[in-house]
Scaffold this motif. Structure first.
Motif, PDB file in Angstrom:
ATOM      1  N   MET A 120      13.536  -8.504 -21.044  1.00  0.00           N
ATOM      2  CA  MET A 120      13.963  -8.421 -19.649  1.00  0.00           C
ATOM      3  C   MET A 120      12.766  -8.481 -18.695  1.00  0.00           C
ATOM      4  N   LYS A 121      11.608  -8.003 -19.136  1.00  0.00           N
ATOM      5  CA  LYS A 121      10.388  -8.103 -18.330  1.00  0.00           C
ATOM      6  C   LYS A 121      10.056  -9.559 -18.037  1.00  0.00           C
ATOM      7  N   LYS A 122      10.129 -10.397 -19.058  1.00  0.00           N
ATOM      8  CA  LYS A 122       9.822 -11.811 -18.883  1.00  0.00           C
ATOM      9  C   LYS A 122      10.785 -12.444 -17.893  1.00  0.00           C
ATOM     10  N   TRP A 123      12.068 -12.117 -18.010  1.00  0.00           N
ATOM     11  CA  TRP A 123      13.058 -12.672 -17.109  1.00  0.00           C
ATOM     12  C   TRP A 123      12.832 -12.183 -15.681  1.00  0.00           C
ATOM     13  N   TYR A 124      12.551 -10.892 -15.531  1.00  0.00           N
ATOM     14  CA  TYR A 124      12.307 -10.311 -14.208  1.00  0.00           C
ATOM     15  C   TYR A 124      11.060 -10.934 -13.557  1.00  0.00           C
ATOM     16  N   GLN A 125       9.998 -11.056 -14.337  1.00  0.00           N
ATOM     17  CA  GLN A 125       8.750 -11.610 -13.806  1.00  0.00           C
ATOM     18  C   GLN A 125       8.939 -13.050 -13.365  1.00  0.00           C
ATOM     19  N   HIS A 126       9.765 -13.794 -14.097  1.00  0.00           N
ATOM     20  CA  HIS A 126       9.995 -15.205 -13.762  1.00  0.00           C
ATOM     21  C   HIS A 126      10.636 -15.340 -12.379  1.00  0.00           C
ATOM     22  N   TYR A 127      11.560 -14.458 -12.060  1.00  0.00           N
ATOM     23  CA  TYR A 127      12.300 -14.582 -10.809  1.00  0.00           C
ATOM     24  C   TYR A 127      11.661 -13.829  -9.643  1.00  0.00           C
ATOM     25  N   TRP A 128      11.075 -12.688  -9.892  1.00  0.00           N
ATOM     26  CA  TRP A 128      10.577 -11.858  -8.790  1.00  0.00           C
ATOM     27  C   TRP A 128       9.080 -11.543  -8.875  1.00  0.00           C
ATOM     28  N   GLY A 129       8.433 -11.997  -9.933  1.00  0.00           N
ATOM     29  CA  GLY A 129       7.013 -11.698 -10.060  1.00  0.00           C
ATOM     30  C   GLY A 129       6.784 -10.272 -10.522  1.00  0.00           C
ATOM     31  N   TRP A 130       5.513  -9.916 -10.655  1.00  0.00           N
ATOM     32  CA  TRP A 130       5.155  -8.586 -11.159  1.00  0.00           C
ATOM     33  C   TRP A 130       3.998  -8.053 -10.328  1.00  0.00           C
ATOM     34  N   GLN A 131       4.297  -7.135  -9.440  1.00  0.00           N
ATOM     35  CA  GLN A 131       3.223  -6.615  -8.578  1.00  0.00           C
ATOM     36  C   GLN A 131       2.385  -5.607  -9.357  1.00  0.00           C
TER      37      GLN A 131
END
Length: 903
Positions: free
Chosen positions: A892-903
Motif C-alpha cells: 500500500m505504501k508503493k500505491w500511496y507514494q505513486h499517487y500522492w508522493g511521500w513527504q
C-alpha cells in the motif's frame, strides 16, 4: 566615544577572525529601558532632520537652545527631564515563569493536562502519572534548551562601558561659565549637547555636523552601503528629502572610519532613527512562523478526530454493554490513546537534538522551532554587505587610462597613501595592504590634504633632489577637471574631448561593474620648490585608476549552489545600489531574474508587489520597511521565508521572517530579532542547517504519521469489536499500559536515520496529507485486528465474558507489536531493514518493547494487569499476522507514494 577598557573590549572577540568588524559593531548601550513606542520614525522627526540639515549652525543652535560652548549641567538636566535618557527600546527577556508557561502552552499540552485531571478525578492514577510525566518532560526539555541557547547568545554581548566626549559649560572659581570637554556615559546625552568624535567612535545619537576634517562614516548597518560615506558641514544637495542621504547628519549606531568632527545632538533614545527601528521591532509581536502554524494545525486535526471518536466509543459501549461507568472510563482511555501524548516531547527532543548538532557547527539556536523552519524554508532572503560579501574593502584593479593592468599606477597610489599624514581611510588601508615597497626609493617633500570641496588629496615626493613628483588621487570627475594630458602606451598625449570621452567610458565600465573608482594623476616640479598648494593641482597628467570592491566571501558561491540544489531560492535584499549588487551576484554565480528598486516598491500596492516579487530575485536601494514588506509578501504567497542579516536595517525583516538568521558580529538589535546566530560567518553552515532541519522534520513526521494512522486503526477496531463482543475488547488499564510501552519505544525516533531522498526538498506541515495518510493506513491495522479477533474467538474460544482475559491478552500483544512495527514501515518509503536501516537506538527500543509486551501476559505480572498466559499455538500464528501486516503495508505504501508522493 571612548571605551573604558581596551582589554575588556577585545578579549571576548579574540577567538574570531574579523576583529575589525567587531570593533565597528560594538554594543552601543550598557542597559536599555522601555520608553515610548513608535511604529516607525514619525514624519515630523524626519522633517526635523531635513530642516536642521538645511539650516545654518546659528539657526540650529537657536532651535536646540544651545550654543558652541555646549549646555550647562542645569540645562542638560532640564532637557533630560523632557527627553529622557539616551536609551533604546530593548526586547526584555521573559521572566523564567513566563518563559516556562510559553514552553508549556500549546494545544496538546493543554489537552493532555485536561485528560490528566479527568483521569485523576475518576481514580485512574496510572493514566494521571503517565500523562503528567509526558507533559512535564516536554515542557522542561524545551525550557532548558532555550534558556541554555539564550544564555549563550547573551554571552556574545561585550559588557563594556561606553562614553562619549561632550562639551559642557561649568562655573569656574570666579563664577564665569567656561566650556570644557568631559567623558560622560552616552545615556546622559541630551538634544543640544555638543560632542567631539574621532576615528573608531560609535555615534551615540542623531547629530548635525558643525565642523569636520576628512570625515568618513561607515553606515552599512543602517543603509547597507558597503563603502564609507563622506560627511561634511554643508549639505551638497538641498533638495534631498531622505534623512539617510543627508551629508551633514550622523546617525546613532554608525561609526567614524576616519577623520574627526564636532557635532550637535538632535535626537536621542527612541526618537533617533535607530530608536524608531528598534521600537518597531520590540512593539510588534512575532508573526506566527511556519513551524508554529503547522504544529497547531496538525494538533487541532488530531484533537478534532479525538472529539469525534471518543464520544462515539462511549455511546456504542454504553448502549451495548449497559455499563455507562465502564463505557466512560474506556472512552476516556480511548481519548488518551487517540491523543499523541508523546508529540510535545518528541517534537521538543527532536528539535533539541538538532540544536545540539548545530551547536557543534558553531550555531546558536535561540528558538527551537527555527530548526524545523530551516528544513521547510524554500526562500532565503539575504542582505548583501557582510553577508554575501566580506564587509572589507579590497583593491581589485590598478590600471592605466585604457583599463590595462599597470604596476606604475599601483606604485604611485601606494606612495600617495603611504605618505598621507593623519588617519587612513579604508581605501588607503586597502592600498597599503599591497606588497609594494616604493617608499624605499622616495622621500616625502610636502602634502596637500584632502577636503570635501576638492574631493582629492596630493603628496609630493622626491627620488632625486633635482625633481619633485606630485601624486594626486581622488574622485574621477575632480581629477579629470585638473588634467590636461594623459599617459598611455604612446607616451604623454593631450587630453582632447575625444580622449576624455573614451576615458569616461572606461571608468563608467568599472562603475557599472560595481567598483568604486579612484583616479591617479601626476605632475613634475623642479627640485628647488619648497611649498605646495591647491593651485599646483593643475595641468596634471592622468596616469590611470585604482578600483575597489567589497568582495564576496569564499563560502558564498558554494553555499548558494548547495542551497539551490536543496530547492531554496535565494533573494538579495540590500540598501546598496543595484550596480554593486549585480556585480556581487555575478561574482558568486547567482542567476539574476530582474532587479526591483526601493523607489519602485513605494508605488506598488500589496497585490502588485506580491506578483512582482515572484519573478525578481534582486532588490536594491531598500529601506528597512521595504525589506520587512517583501518578507511579509513572500510569506503571504505561501513561502517559508528565511532572512539573513546583521545590521540595524535588517532587524524588522529578521523578526517578520519564519526564520531570522544573524551573525555574532551583527548589531544587538539584529541578534535579538534573530532565531539563529552564526558564530562563524560562513554561509556553508546554512546548508548544514537546512539538512538538519529536514532530518528533524522527517523524524517528527514519522511519529505523527505512525501515531495518527495507528490510533485511527485501533479506534476503528474498537468500534468493530464493541459492536459484537459481550465485553470490552481491552480494559482501560491494559489500553493505557499498551500506550505507555508504545510511547517509550518512540523516544528513540529523534535519533533515527533519515533517507537522503527525504532531505532533498523543502518540507513543511501539511495537515491534509496527514489526514489522508491516517485514513489510508489506519484501516490496514484494523484488518489484522479483526483477524486477531476471529482467531481468539474461533481458534481459542475466547468469545464469552469468562474468557475475556484471554481475548484481551491476545489483542494486547498483537496491538502492541503492530503499533511498534508500524514506525519501521512508515519511517521510509523504501523496504524497511533492507533498503533503509533504522538507527540502533530505535531498533533496540523496538526489540525491548516487543519483548516486554510478550512478557506481561506470560509473566508474574499478568494477574495484576488482568491478563492470562497465551497458548503455544498463539505464538505459532502470531508471526503470520505480523508478516501479513508488514507485506500489505509495504504494498500500500508503493500505491500511496505513486499517487500522492511521500513527504
Amino acid at each position: 566615544m571612548r571605551m573604558s577598557s581596551l582589554k575588556n573590549l577585545f578579549v571576548p572577540f579574540l577567538r574570531h577572525r574579523h576583529l575589525g568588524r567587531h570593533f565597528q559593531r560594538l554594543i552601543l548601550f550598557e542597559s536599555l529601558m522601555h520608553t515610548t513606542v513608535s511604529r516607525n520614525m514619525p514624519p515630523e522627526q524626519a522633517q526635523i532632520l531635513v530642516s536642521i540639515a538645511r539650516h545654518t549652525p546659528e539657526t540650529v543652535f537657536a532651535q536646540l537652545n544651545s550654543d558652541p560652548g555646549g549646555l550647562s549641567e542645569t540645562q542638560a538636566e532640564a532637557m533630560r527631564a523632557q527627553s529622557g535618557f539616551n536609551e533604546i527600546e530593548h526586547e526584555k527577556p521573559l521572566p523564567w515563569w513566563a518563559h516556562l508557561w510559553h514552553c508549556y502552552c500549546n494545544p496538546f499540552s493543554l489537552l493532555l493536562t485536561l485528560l490528566a485531571v479527568i483521569s485523576c478525578i475518576t481514580g485512574d492514577l496510572t493514566a494521571t502519572v503517565v500523562i503528567s510525566i509526558m507533559v512535564a518532560l516536554a515542557t522542561l526539555l524545551r525550557f532548558w534548551q532555550e534558556v541554555k541557547s539564550n544564555k549563550a547568545a547573551d554571552e556574545l554581548k561585550s559588557m563594556v562601558s561606553n562614553t562619549t566626549s561632550v562639551i559642557r559649560k561649568h562655573d569656574d572659581d570666579s563664577g564665569v561659565l567656561t566650556s570644557s570637554r568631559y567623558e560622560i556615559p552616552i545615556r546622559l546625552l541630551v538634544p543640544g549637547d555638543m560632542i567631539r568624535l574621532s576615528a573608531g567612535d560609535m555615534i551615540p545619537a542623531d547629530c548635525r555636523v558643525l565642523a569636520a576634517r576628512d570625515l568618513f562614516v561607515a553606515q552599512a548597518a543602517m543603509t547597507g552601503e558597503s563603502m564609507p560615506v563622506e560627511k561634511a558641514v554643508q549639505l551638497h544637495d538641498a533638495s534631498t528629502m531622505n534623512p539617510l542621504e543627508l551629508d551633514n547628519i550622523l546617525f546613532m549606531g554608525t561609526n567614524i572610519v576616519s577623520g574627526s568632527a564636532t557635532a550637535i545632538v538632535i535626537h536621542t533614545g527612541n526618537r533617533t532613527y535607530f530608536g524608531a527601528l528598534a521600537s518597531r521591532v520590540v512593539a510588534e509581536d512575532r508573526a506566527p512562523t511556519s513551524f508554529q502554524t503547522g504544529v497547531n494545525r496538525v494538533s487541532w486535526l488530531l484533537i478534532r478526530f479525538m472529539f469525534v471518536m471518543a464520544p462515539l466509543v462511549l455511546l456504542i459501549n454504553g448502549f451495548t454493554k449497559h455499563d455507562w461507568l465502564d463505557a466512560f472510563l474506556f472512552a476516556l482511555s480511548i481519548a488518551v490513546g487517540l491523543t499523541p501524548e508523546m508529540l510535545p516531547m518528541i517534537v521538543t527532543s527532536t528539535l533539541a537534538k538538532g540544536a545540539v548538532f548545530l551547536s557543534r557547527k558553531k550555531v546558536i539556536v535561540k528558538r527551537l522551532g527555527a530548526i524545523q523552519n530551516f528544513g521547510a524554508m524554500d526562500i532565503l532572503c539575504t542582505d548583501k554587505t557582510g553577508t554575501l560579501t566580506q564587509d572589507k574593502i579590497f583593491l581589485s584593479h590598478h590600471v592605466d587610462v585604457w583599463g590595462k593592468m599597470s604596476d606604475e599606477v599601483l606604485e604611485l597610489t601606494y606612495l600617495n597613501s603611504y605618505y598621507e599624514t593623519g588617519l587612513k581611510n579604508l581605501l588607503d588601508v586597502a592600498v597599503l595592504e599591497q606588497k609594494v615597497n616604493a617608499q624605499e626609493n622616495f622621500s616625502k617633500v610636502d602634502e596637500i590634504p584632502f577636503d570635501f570641496t576638492r574631493r582629492r588629496m596630493s603628496v609630493v615626493v622626491a627620488k632625486e633632489a633635482a625633481q619633485h613628483l606630485l601624486i594626486t588621487k581622488g574622485a574621477v570627475d575632480e581629477i579629470l577637471a585638473c588634467c590636461s594630458t594623459l599617459k598611455d602606451q604612446n607616451g604623454i598625449t593631450e587630453l582632447t574631448p575625444e580622449l576624455l570621452s573614451r576615458v569616461r567610458e572606461v571608468t563608467a565600465h568599472f562603475n557599472a561593474d560595481g567598483y568604486r573608482v579612484v583616479a591617479v594623476a601626476v605632475k613634475t616640479f623642479p627640485g628647488e620648490k619648497e611649498q605646495y598648494s591647491i593651485a599646483d593641482e593643475s595641468g596634471l597628467t592622468l596616469m590611470g585608476y585604482v578600483a575597489f570592491l567589497d568582495p564576496p566571501k569564499e563560502s558564498t558561491a558554494p553555499a548558494l549552489q548547495a542551497l539551490a540544489a536543496h530547492g531554496i531560492s535565494v533573494k538579495v535584499l540590500t540598501g546598496d545600489n543595484e550596480l554593486v549588487t549585480e556585480k556581487v551576484c555575478r561574482d558568486v554565480g547567482l542567476p539574476m531574474h530582474g532587479v526591483l528598486l526601493g523607489g519602485d516598491i513605494e508605488g506598488m500596492d500589496d497585490e502588485t508587489l506580491a506578483r512582482a516579487i515572484e519573478s525578481q530575485n534582486i532588490f536594491a536601494r531598500l529601506t528597512p520597511l521595504h525589506k520587512e514588506r517583501i518578507v511579509a509578501m513572500y510569506k503571504r504567497n505561501g513561502h517559508v521565508v528565511g532572512f539573513m542579516g546583521d545590521g540595524i536595517n535588517d532587524a524588522s525583516a529578521l523578526r517578520a521572517a519564519d526564520i531570522g538568521i544573524s551573525v555574532d558580529t551583527g548589531v544587538d538589535i539584529a541578534k535579538e530579532a534573530a532565531d539563529i546566530i552564526l558564530l562563524e560567518n560562513s554561509l556553508m553552515v546554512l546548508e548544514e542547517g537546512v539538512q538538519e532541519g529536514r532530518r528533524t522534520f522527517a523524524n517528527m513526521l514519522k511519529y505523527i504519521k505512525m501515531t495518527a494512522s495507528s490510533n485511527f486503526g485501533n479506534v476503528f477496531s474498537v468500534l468493530i469489536a464493541s459492536a459484537f463482543l459481550p465485553f470490552l475488547p481491552m480494559l482501560p488499564l491494559q489500553l493505557l499500559v499498551q500506550n505507555l510501552l508504545y510511547d517509550i519505544s518512540q523516544t528513540a525516533i529523534p535519533f533515527d536515520n533519515v533517507d537522503s531522498d527525504l532531505i532533498q526538498k523543502p518540507q513543511r506541515w501539511q495537515p491534509a496529507d496527514i489526514g489522508r495518510f491516517m485514513l489510508f493506513f489506519g484501516p490496514i491495522s484494523s484488518i489484522f485486528d479483526v483477524l486477531t479477533f476471529a482467531m481468539m474467538w474461533f481458534v481459542f474460544g475466547a468469545g464469552s465474558p469468562e474468557k475475556q482475559a484471554l481475548f484481551q491478552s491476545g489483542w494486547f500483544v498483537v496491538g502492541l507489536l503492530t503499533q511498534t512495527l508500524i514506525v519501521h514501515m512508515i519511517r521510509t518509503p523504501k523496504i524497511p531493514f533492507i533498503q533503509s536501516r533504522p538507527a540502533w537506538p530505535l531498533m533496540a527500543a523496538t526489540i525491548i518493547i516487543m519483548g516486554t509486551g510478550i512478557f506481561l501476559p506470560m509473566g508474574p505480572l499478568a494477574e495484576y494487569f488482568r491478563m492470562e498466559a497465551l497458548p503455544p499455538l498463539y505464538f505459532a500464528l502470531l508471526p503470520l499476522i505480523l508478516l501479513g501486516y508488514m507485506v500489505l503495508t509495504q504494498l500500500m505504501k508503493k500505491w500511496y507514494q505513486h499517487y500522492w508522493g511521500w513527504q
